[in-house]
Scaffold this active site. Structure first.
Site, mmCIF file in Angstrom:
data_model
loop_
_atom_site.group_PDB
_atom_site.id
_atom_site.type_symbol
_atom_site.label_atom_id
_atom_site.label_comp_id
_atom_site.label_asym_id
_atom_site.label_seq_id
_atom_site.Cartn_x
_atom_site.Cartn_y
_atom_site.Cartn_z
ATOM 1 N N ILE A 14 0.993 -1.267 -0.141
ATOM 2 C CA ILE A 14 0.121 0.023 -0.055
ATOM 3 C C ILE A 14 0.994 1.228 0.070
ATOM 4 O O ILE A 14 0.666 2.193 -0.563
ATOM 5 C CB ILE A 14 -1.024 0.042 1.062
ATOM 6 N N SER A 36 11.646 0.768 6.979
ATOM 7 C CA SER A 36 11.107 -0.775 6.775
ATOM 8 C C SER A 36 12.299 -1.627 6.845
ATOM 9 O O SER A 36 13.543 -1.503 6.425
ATOM 10 C CB SER A 36 10.690 -0.762 5.275
ATOM 11 N N LYS A 90 -5.151 1.866 7.973
ATOM 12 C CA LYS A 90 -6.333 1.138 8.559
ATOM 13 C C LYS A 90 -6.083 -0.502 8.473
ATOM 14 O O LYS A 90 -5.212 -0.953 7.560
ATOM 15 C CB LYS A 90 -7.684 1.262 7.666
ATOM 16 N N ASP A 168 -9.767 -7.547 7.332
ATOM 17 C CA ASP A 168 -8.893 -6.608 6.875
ATOM 18 C C ASP A 168 -9.577 -5.943 5.847
ATOM 19 O O ASP A 168 -9.735 -4.637 5.843
ATOM 20 C CB ASP A 168 -7.625 -7.060 6.164
HETATM 21 P P1 NAP Z 1 2.821 -5.494 3.023
HETATM 22 O O1 NAP Z 1 2.928 -5.429 1.482
HETATM 23 O O2 NAP Z 1 3.027 -6.680 3.672
HETATM 24 O O3 NAP Z 1 3.677 -4.240 3.737
HETATM 25 C C1 NAP Z 1 3.854 -3.751 4.836
HETATM 26 C C2 NAP Z 1 5.456 -3.340 5.130
HETATM 27 O O4 NAP Z 1 5.617 -3.045 6.542
HETATM 28 C C3 NAP Z 1 6.175 -4.440 4.633
HETATM 29 O O5 NAP Z 1 7.224 -3.708 3.779
HETATM 30 C C4 NAP Z 1 7.022 -5.073 6.200
HETATM 31 O O6 NAP Z 1 8.407 -5.269 5.908
HETATM 32 C C5 NAP Z 1 6.903 -3.490 6.805
HETATM 33 N N1 NAP Z 1 7.056 -3.676 8.217
HETATM 34 C C6 NAP Z 1 6.642 -4.708 9.185
HETATM 35 N N2 NAP Z 1 7.176 -4.675 10.343
HETATM 36 C C7 NAP Z 1 7.670 -3.332 10.466
HETATM 37 C C8 NAP Z 1 8.297 -2.524 11.336
HETATM 38 N N3 NAP Z 1 7.951 -2.540 12.611
HETATM 39 N N4 NAP Z 1 8.550 -1.232 10.928
HETATM 40 C C9 NAP Z 1 8.716 -0.930 9.716
HETATM 41 N N5 NAP Z 1 8.248 -1.484 8.656
HETATM 42 C C10 NAP Z 1 7.683 -2.741 9.019
HETATM 43 O O7 NAP Z 1 0.963 -4.888 3.606
HETATM 44 P P2 NAP Z 1 0.270 -4.072 2.867
HETATM 45 O O8 NAP Z 1 -0.663 -4.552 1.999
HETATM 46 O O9 NAP Z 1 1.102 -2.525 2.437
HETATM 47 O O10 NAP Z 1 -0.558 -3.560 3.963
HETATM 48 C C11 NAP Z 1 -0.068 -2.570 5.163
HETATM 49 C C12 NAP Z 1 -1.245 -1.911 5.772
HETATM 50 O O11 NAP Z 1 -2.089 -1.454 4.854
HETATM 51 C C13 NAP Z 1 -2.339 -3.022 6.349
HETATM 52 O O12 NAP Z 1 -2.652 -2.759 7.434
HETATM 53 C C14 NAP Z 1 -3.451 -2.988 5.359
HETATM 54 O O13 NAP Z 1 -4.640 -3.383 5.896
HETATM 55 C C15 NAP Z 1 -3.432 -1.678 4.882
HETATM 56 N N6 NAP Z 1 -3.954 -1.820 3.499
HETATM 57 C C16 NAP Z 1 -3.472 -2.307 2.451
HETATM 58 C C17 NAP Z 1 -4.081 -2.225 1.100
HETATM 59 C C18 NAP Z 1 -3.596 -3.271 0.051
HETATM 60 O O14 NAP Z 1 -4.243 -3.034 -0.903
HETATM 61 N N7 NAP Z 1 -2.477 -3.839 0.194
HETATM 62 C C19 NAP Z 1 -5.055 -1.429 1.018
HETATM 63 C C20 NAP Z 1 -5.285 -0.351 1.923
HETATM 64 C C21 NAP Z 1 -4.738 -0.524 3.209
HETATM 65 P P3 NAP Z 1 8.651 -6.836 5.712
HETATM 66 O O15 NAP Z 1 7.724 -7.500 4.748
HETATM 67 O O16 NAP Z 1 10.121 -6.855 5.639
HETATM 68 O O17 NAP Z 1 8.291 -7.676 7.054
#
Ligand code: NAP
Length: 325
Positions: A14, A36, A90, A168
């Site tokens: 995201i 990150s 969120k 989620d």
């Molecule tokens: P994601 O692709 O797994 O990205 C999460 C990122 O956060 C990864 O790069 C992860 O690194 C990093 N991370 C984990 N722990 C951390 C820490 N303590 N400090 C700094 N960075 C850290 O997940 P995402 O899809 O982007 O979703 C993230 C959030 O956005 C969720 O709450 C989701 O509900 C929300 N969201 C997602 C979407 C969507 O379409 N994907 C849409 C709207 C909202 P590592 O992978 O190296 O652990």
């Protein structure tokens, strides 16, 4: 006006899909650094954690927390303690009490805390809110169905404690409902279908109430084919259908003309506005309903597995197909 120096924390899907383009298009913010564990951007200082970024760049005034939800409250507390305004992706936290505590800390510190429920900024949501404010619904049905393998490939955190599973995406529907329905939303009961290897549900049926109206939610994270993100409200004046996650609206089958709007551009405009006004916006209502469903829902085991296999050295992670349903 001086630009607001910002650190992006959690450089995943995201952050790349939405936060970076919205920040690049908004002159009010300057992306100073990213934090990150393993990811970085060309030309932007990158740190493995938030404290390292804040230590290196005292000009950071705000952070956007785009990590999985389980680590968000601790990061937000740290950022507020270090004097930064905070935007929370969120779901803003795992439990509503944590969000309330963060809001208290932000108030004490005189800082902005913004729980950015992105679906509330979808183009047709305000129009739907106005219509339902004038004509309260008699009943509401929500169908929120998508394939996690398409929309969240390889994201194991979704299935662990604090990951929300199908809640989620489902919490996006709750964020819209709690915004557009004229009466508060109350939890009644829920049935949750949990894969064998998951602490979180992959599908759910949730019963809610808003004033006199029953609200029935069907959530499915295993839905193959076209996704469906629809809210259907029957009113005394006819049927309102808010579709495409809040982007489109029809009344009694007639499509309404809606001006396009980018959810995340609107989020950053509002975040700047909150910061300049010294205000906060941290609504926990969607989180309370999602939490009640996860705590009180009756659980059923599904004979399938959803966790991606742990990556082995040199091999790209793949996501298994679930068993046929
Ligand atoms: P994601 O692709 O797994 O990205 C999460 C990122 O956060 C990864 O790069 C992860 O690194 C990093 N991370 C984990 N722990 C951390 C820490 N303590 N400090 C700094 N960075 C850290 O997940 P995402 O899809 O982007 O979703 C993230 C959030 O956005 C969720 O709450 C989701 O509900 C929300 N969201 C997602 C979407 C969507 O379409 N994907 C849409 C709207 C909202 P590592 O992978 O190296 O652990």
């Amino acid at each position: 006006m001086t630009r607001i120096g910002l650190a992006l924390v959690g450089l995943g899907k995201i952050a790349r899909d939405q936060h970076l383009p919205s920040l690049a298009a908004n002159p009010a913010f300057q992306l100073v650094a990213t934090a990150s564990p393993a990811e970085s951007l060309t030309g932007i200082p990158a740190y493995a954690d938030l404290d390292a970024a804040l230590d290196a760049h005292p000009q950071i005034q705000a952070v956007a927390l785009c990590t999985p939800p389980a680590v968000r409250a601790a990061l937000a507390r740290r950022a507020l303690q270090r004097g930064c305004h905070v935007l929370l992706e969120k779901p803003p936290c795992v439990v509503a009490q944590d969000l309330a505590a963060l809001d208290g800390l932000a108030a004490t510190q005189g800082l902005t805390l913004f729980a950015a429920w992105h679906s509330r900024y979808a183009a047709a949501v305000e129009t739907a809110r106005r219509i339902l404010g004038a004509t309260p619904p008699l009943r509401v049905q929500v169908r929120w169905k998508e394939d996690h393998r398409v929309w969240h490939p390889g994201q194991a955190w979704l299935w662990r404690e604090g990951g929300f599973g199908v809640l989620d995406p489902g919490i996006n529907a709750l964020s819209i409902l709690t915004h557009i329905l004229p009466a508060p939303l109350e939890f009644i009961d829920a049935e949750l279908d949990c894969p064998q290897d998951s602490a979180m549900p992959a599908a759910a049926r949730i019963s809610l109430r808003s004033g006199a109206a029953g609200v029935a939610m069907q959530l499915d994270f295993l839905h193959a084919g076209e996704p469906c993100w629809d809210i259907v409200a029957d009113t005394a004046q006819g049927q309102l259908v808010l579709s495409q996650g809040g982007a489109q609206l029809s009344l009694d089958g007639r499509a309404q003309r809606i001006q396009e709007q980018s959810e995340y551009a609107a989020i950053y405009t509002y975040f700047e506005n909150l910061i300049r006004r010294g205000a906060r916006d941290a609504d926990g209502a969607p989180l309370e309903i999602a939490g009640a469903a996860l705590r009180h829902g009756r659980r059923r085991r599904l004979p399938l597995q959803v966790l991606p296999p742990a990556p082995t050295a040199g091999a790209a992670a793949t996501v298994p197909d679930p068993l046929p349903r």
